[in-house]
Each structure stands twice: as structure tokens, then as C-alpha cells.
Design a protein around this motif. Structure first.
Motif, PDB file in Angstrom:
ATOM      1  N   GLU A 100      -7.465  -1.879  -2.525  1.00  0.00           N
ATOM      2  CA  GLU A 100      -8.830  -1.905  -2.031  1.00  0.00           C
ATOM      3  C   GLU A 100      -8.967  -0.878  -0.925  1.00  0.00           C
ATOM      4  O   GLU A 100      -8.090  -0.735  -0.080  1.00  0.00           O
ATOM      5  CB  GLU A 100      -9.167  -3.297  -1.481  1.00  0.00           C
ATOM      6  N   PRO A 101     -10.080  -0.144  -0.898  1.00  0.00           N
ATOM      7  CA  PRO A 101     -10.225   0.918   0.092  1.00  0.00           C
ATOM      8  C   PRO A 101     -10.302   0.374   1.502  1.00  0.00           C
ATOM      9  O   PRO A 101     -10.776  -0.737   1.729  1.00  0.00           O
ATOM     10  CB  PRO A 101     -11.549   1.589  -0.307  1.00  0.00           C
ATOM     11  N   ALA A 102      -9.815   1.186   2.448  1.00  0.00           N
ATOM     12  CA  ALA A 102      -9.923   0.819   3.855  1.00  0.00           C
ATOM     13  C   ALA A 102     -11.381   0.860   4.270  1.00  0.00           C
ATOM     14  O   ALA A 102     -12.205   1.496   3.626  1.00  0.00           O
ATOM     15  CB  ALA A 102      -9.107   1.802   4.701  1.00  0.00           C
ATOM     16  N   PRO A 103     -11.762   0.174   5.370  1.00  0.00           N
ATOM     17  CA  PRO A 103     -13.145   0.255   5.845  1.00  0.00           C
ATOM     18  C   PRO A 103     -13.565   1.702   6.023  1.00  0.00           C
ATOM     19  O   PRO A 103     -12.833   2.505   6.592  1.00  0.00           O
ATOM     20  CB  PRO A 103     -13.081  -0.495   7.186  1.00  0.00           C
ATOM     21  N   MET A 124       0.848  -1.191   0.000  1.00  0.00           N
ATOM     22  CA  MET A 124       0.000   0.000   0.000  1.00  0.00           C
ATOM     23  C   MET A 124       0.888   1.247   0.000  1.00  0.00           C
ATOM     24  O   MET A 124       1.779   1.363   0.822  1.00  0.00           O
ATOM     25  CB  MET A 124      -0.904   0.012   1.235  1.00  0.00           C
ATOM     26  N   PRO A 125       0.671   2.183  -0.944  1.00  0.00           N
ATOM     27  CA  PRO A 125       1.482   3.405  -0.950  1.00  0.00           C
ATOM     28  C   PRO A 125       1.203   4.251   0.284  1.00  0.00           C
ATOM     29  O   PRO A 125       0.162   4.128   0.923  1.00  0.00           O
ATOM     30  CB  PRO A 125       1.006   4.115  -2.224  1.00  0.00           C
ATOM     31  N   MET A 183      -9.966  11.297   2.106  1.00  0.00           N
ATOM     32  CA  MET A 183     -10.175  10.816   0.745  1.00  0.00           C
ATOM     33  C   MET A 183      -9.051   9.864   0.328  1.00  0.00           C
ATOM     34  O   MET A 183      -9.288   8.864  -0.366  1.00  0.00           O
ATOM     35  CB  MET A 183     -10.263  11.990  -0.232  1.00  0.00           C
ATOM     36  N   LEU A 184      -7.836  10.143   0.730  1.00  0.00           N
ATOM     37  CA  LEU A 184      -6.721   9.233   0.432  1.00  0.00           C
ATOM     38  C   LEU A 184      -6.991   7.843   1.001  1.00  0.00           C
ATOM     39  O   LEU A 184      -6.754   6.829   0.338  1.00  0.00           O
ATOM     40  CB  LEU A 184      -5.416   9.788   0.993  1.00  0.00           C
ATOM     41  N   ARG A 185      -7.495   7.784   2.221  1.00  0.00           N
ATOM     42  CA  ARG A 185      -7.817   6.494   2.827  1.00  0.00           C
ATOM     43  C   ARG A 185      -8.899   5.781   2.022  1.00  0.00           C
ATOM     44  O   ARG A 185      -8.841   4.554   1.847  1.00  0.00           O
ATOM     45  CB  ARG A 185      -8.294   6.697   4.262  1.00  0.00           C
ATOM     46  N   ARG A 186      -9.878   6.532   1.545  1.00  0.00           N
ATOM     47  CA  ARG A 186     -10.943   5.915   0.748  1.00  0.00           C
ATOM     48  C   ARG A 186     -10.397   5.329  -0.552  1.00  0.00           C
ATOM     49  O   ARG A 186     -10.995   4.428  -1.134  1.00  0.00           O
ATOM     50  CB  ARG A 186     -12.033   6.950   0.448  1.00  0.00           C
ATOM     51  N   VAL A 207      -4.933   4.468   0.191  1.00  0.00           N
ATOM     52  CA  VAL A 207      -3.594   4.970   0.480  1.00  0.00           C
ATOM     53  C   VAL A 207      -3.401   5.059   1.991  1.00  0.00           C
ATOM     54  O   VAL A 207      -4.271   5.548   2.713  1.00  0.00           O
ATOM     55  CB  VAL A 207      -3.378   6.360  -0.154  1.00  0.00           C
ATOM     56  N   SER A 208      -2.266   4.597   2.468  1.00  0.00           N
ATOM     57  CA  SER A 208      -1.905   4.742   3.869  1.00  0.00           C
ATOM     58  C   SER A 208      -1.456   6.187   4.118  1.00  0.00           C
ATOM     59  O   SER A 208      -0.698   6.746   3.322  1.00  0.00           O
ATOM     60  CB  SER A 208      -0.782   3.770   4.224  1.00  0.00           C
ATOM     61  N   VAL A 209      -1.933   6.787   5.200  1.00  0.00           N
ATOM     62  CA  VAL A 209      -1.670   8.207   5.454  1.00  0.00           C
ATOM     63  C   VAL A 209      -1.062   8.400   6.840  1.00  0.00           C
ATOM     64  O   VAL A 209      -1.532   7.828   7.825  1.00  0.00           O
ATOM     65  CB  VAL A 209      -2.971   9.038   5.358  1.00  0.00           C
ATOM     66  N   THR A 210      -0.024   9.216   6.885  1.00  0.00           N
ATOM     67  CA  THR A 210       0.524   9.680   8.148  1.00  0.00           C
ATOM     68  C   THR A 210       0.234  11.170   8.264  1.00  0.00           C
ATOM     69  O   THR A 210       0.627  11.949   7.389  1.00  0.00           O
ATOM     70  CB  THR A 210       2.035   9.443   8.233  1.00  0.00           C
ATOM     71  N   LEU A 211      -0.467  11.552   9.318  1.00  0.00           N
ATOM     72  CA  LEU A 211      -0.779  12.958   9.561  1.00  0.00           C
ATOM     73  C   LEU A 211       0.217  13.537  10.548  1.00  0.00           C
ATOM     74  O   LEU A 211       0.368  13.027  11.659  1.00  0.00           O
ATOM     75  CB  LEU A 211      -2.198  13.099  10.125  1.00  0.00           C
ATOM     76  N   CYS A 212       0.901  14.609  10.147  1.00  0.00           N
ATOM     77  CA  CYS A 212       1.856  15.300  11.009  1.00  0.00           C
ATOM     78  C   CYS A 212       1.182  16.560  11.526  1.00  0.00           C
ATOM     79  O   CYS A 212       0.808  17.439  10.740  1.00  0.00           O
ATOM     80  CB  CYS A 212       3.130  15.645  10.243  1.00  0.00           C
ATOM     81  N   CYS A 213       1.020  16.667  12.833  1.00  0.00           N
ATOM     82  CA  CYS A 213       0.210  17.752  13.377  1.00  0.00           C
ATOM     83  C   CYS A 213       0.603  18.053  14.812  1.00  0.00           C
ATOM     84  O   CYS A 213       1.358  17.310  15.446  1.00  0.00           O
ATOM     85  CB  CYS A 213      -1.275  17.384  13.308  1.00  0.00           C
ATOM     86  N   VAL A 214       0.059  19.154  15.318  1.00  0.00           N
ATOM     87  CA  VAL A 214       0.147  19.501  16.734  1.00  0.00           C
ATOM     88  C   VAL A 214      -1.251  19.364  17.326  1.00  0.00           C
ATOM     89  O   VAL A 214      -2.216  19.885  16.771  1.00  0.00           O
ATOM     90  CB  VAL A 214       0.676  20.937  16.929  1.00  0.00           C
TER      91      VAL A 214
END
Length: 342
Positions: free
Chosen positions: A333-336, A1-2, A45-48, A51-58
């Protein structure tokens, strides 16, 4: 998975009140609580799209703790800096069909130490992913615009493909650092003094200026009209399918996300913007921001029209937005599906 790293400096808690009809009784309020903000909507939307997503946040204070739980519940990997203080959030009343803001806060400004830690986290996660989206917080004063210049430059120095969905000072700063793909609207360009007039020539001159300032490729959206893509020396006009609108908010973020999902699996930009156009078109039919399903997006791609504009050294070509079976299969295939963001 990208994998894609998303810079989402200050995600919000979003509370929306709607009317729920009750047969024979009348109406009753329905309350939706979700994580929100530009980067979150893109990540959703990326998850749908698988795509695997890493969120960088405070994540700040009480609201930040709520946001973490909501994000992790949706399956995002969260690389967060936690701190005390006041986080970002809003309460919207949509019982009359339109969004009315009851209360909203952009949260506390990022201090020097928090910003340093966030910067390091985004640099690390971006290098690991190989593709990074730089998005902004809701408030203008949350972090210095120059952060985007430094991030864009440092990520690209480390062979990370940088996609920017920004406007104003943040966009201009990112361009100084250099970006692989910039997505911006004609309204935002006009507000920034970079676009005079509404004709195609004026927009293409603005695109040339954006490229001169540091963008390699550029997407310019035009509300309700086909959007434009400058891909190298070629200019493409993309016409998404025209669907009935439930809520226009989130369409641009879904376009960015769909395009990046395509790029992450090796599609050309021409192919990827068709995925983005289909994702944005589907999103306007929904009340949830950054939502949709992969199967419907794949079918909507067939209705996207790509036309190459003449005058840039290539013959004009009009075709539907189909790609090879291998290209479609590359989208996992999309994540749940999580509960829709409201």
C-alpha cells in the motif's frame, strides 16, 4: 516493504511560482518549495508505489539543511554527508504556463573527503537494500564521472542489482563498471555519438553497443513514441497510454522508478516495465514531478501494450500489460502522499 537505495549526489531546493486564480479578484502568486533533482523525483515515485527508499546524498550549507527537512518530511530515509558551502537549487516562474528560470545553481563541487564519505554511504546502503539506482546531479562538474564506474562495479561485486539512469560521460563510466539495467533516451544516445539515424535498426544497433560496453538489459525511450526494451535476447516495444500532458518533465524518472518498484517485488523485467510505463504516463498529467497514486497506476497498466519484436529468435506476441494478482499485491500500500513537488 522492499527497499531501494538511490544515489542522489546533490539534491536541490526547488522554488516554483505559479498563478492562483481568485474569483472576482484576478490572480495571485502561489509559491511551492520542495526538494528536487533526478534522484529525488525517482524516490518520490518509488514511495508512491509503496517502496521504502534510502537517499544517499551530500547536503551543503543553508540549502542542504532545508533539503534534509523536506526529504525527511516526505518519509525518506536520508543517508547524508553534511558540509558547509553553497548547495544546489533553482527558482522557476511558471505563471505564464511555461517554466522560466529566474535563478539556478548546481552548488559546490564535492571535495575528496566528502566524495569518499558519500561513496562509502552508498556502498553500505546499496548492499543492505540489494537494489540500487544511480542517478546524477544537475551540474556536470559536481563529481567525477568515474565515480559511477567504481560504484557500479563495487555494488555488483557485492550482489547488488544496479540500475542506471544516466547519459554522457557518467553513463559511459557506469557501463565500464557493469550495470544490470540501463535506461537512456534516443536523444541522449544521439548526443553521445552512439546513435546514427532514427530508424528501429539504428536504435537496436546502438543497444547492442551498449550491451557490449557493459549493460545487461537496456531501456531506450523515444519521446512521444513507444519505448524499446532489450531483455536478454528479446526486444520489446512498450506503448504507454496516451494521456493529456500537463508537464512532460519527470516522466522518464517515473518510468525508471516504476520499473525498479516492480523489480524490487520480484516482477520480471517484462512485467516491471509495464508498471514503469504506467507510472510515467500518469506523471505527465500532473504538475508535480515524480508524483501519482498506486491505484491509478495499477489501472493504467491495463492500457499498456507490450509487443515482442520479431527477428531475435522468438515469435512476435502482442498483449496488454497485465500481471498476476500476486504480482500486483506485492506492491505494498502506498505511503501517505506528500504535497506534490512543483
Amino acid at each position: 516493504m522492499p527497499d531501494i537505495a538511490v544515489f542522489a549526489p546533490a539534491p536541490s531546493v526547488t522554488v516554483t511560482v505559479e498563478d492562483r486564480g481568485m474569483d472576482g479578484v484576478g490572480t495571485a502568486p502561489e509559491i511551492h518549495v520542495h526538494a528536487g533533482g533526478q534522484g529525488v523525483w525517482q524516490a518520490r515515485m518509488l514511495r508512491r508505489l509503496g517502496v521504502s527508499v534510502t537517499l544517499c546524498c551530500v547536503l551543503t550549507g543553508e540549502l542542504g539543511r532545508v533539503v534534509r527537512g523536506l526529504l525527511e518530511g516526505e518519509g525518506f530515509r536520508v543517508a547524508a554527508i553534511e558540509r558547509d558551502g553553497h548547495g544546489a537549487g533553482y527558482v522557476h516562474d511558471r505563471r505564464d504556463g511555461e517554466r522560466a528560470t529566474i535563478a539556478a545553481t548546481q552548488g559546490d563541487v564535492l571535495g575528496r573527503h566528502d566524495l569518499d564519505e558519500l561513496y562509502g554511504a552508498m556502498l553500505r546502503e546499496g548492499i543492505d537494500a540489494g537494489l540500487a539506482i544511480l542517478s546524477g546531479p544537475d551540474g556536470d562538474g559536481v563529481l567525477p564521472a568515474d565515480t559511477y564506474r567504481r560504484l557500479a562495479a563495487d555494488l555488483r561485486t557485492n550482489d547488488v542489482r544496479v540500475v542506471v539512469d544516466l547519459a554522457g560521460d557518467r553513463m559511459l563510466a557506469a557501463l565500464e563498471g557493469g550495470v544490470d539495467l540501463l535506461k537512456v533516451s534516443d536523444e541522449e544516445l544521439r548526443a553521445d555519438g552512439l546513435l546514427e539515424g532514427d530508424d528501429l535498426g539504428a536504435i537496436l544497433r546502438a543497444v547492442d553497443e551498449l550491451r557490449r560496453r557493459g549493460a545487461h538489459d537496456v531501456i531506450v525511450t523515444r519521446a512521444g513514441r513507444p519505448f524499446l526494451v532489450r531483455n536478454g535476447s528479446r526486444t520489446l516495444e512498450i506503448t504507454p497510454p496516451q494521456l493529456q500532458i500537463a508537464d512532460h518533465r519527470g516522466a522518464g524518472d517515473s518510468l525508471t522508478a516504476g520499473t525498479c518498484a516492480g523489480l524490487a517485488v520480484g516482477q520480471s523485467l517484462r512485467e516491471a516495465v509495464v508498471t514503469g510505463a504506467a507510472a510515467g504516463a500518469l506523471n505527465v498529467t500532473r504538475h508535480g514531478l515524480g508524483t501519482g497514486d498506486m491505484e491509478t497506476i495499477a489501472r493504467l497498466r491495463r492500457s499498456v501494450v507490450v509487443r515482442e519484436l520479431p527477428g531475435d529468435g522468438h515469435d512476435p506476441d502482442e498483449s496488454h500489460g497485465r500481471i498476476s494478482p500476486d504480482g500486483l499485491a506485492a506492491l505494498a500500500e502506498p505511503a501517505p502522499a506528500p504535497e506534490e513537488d512543483r
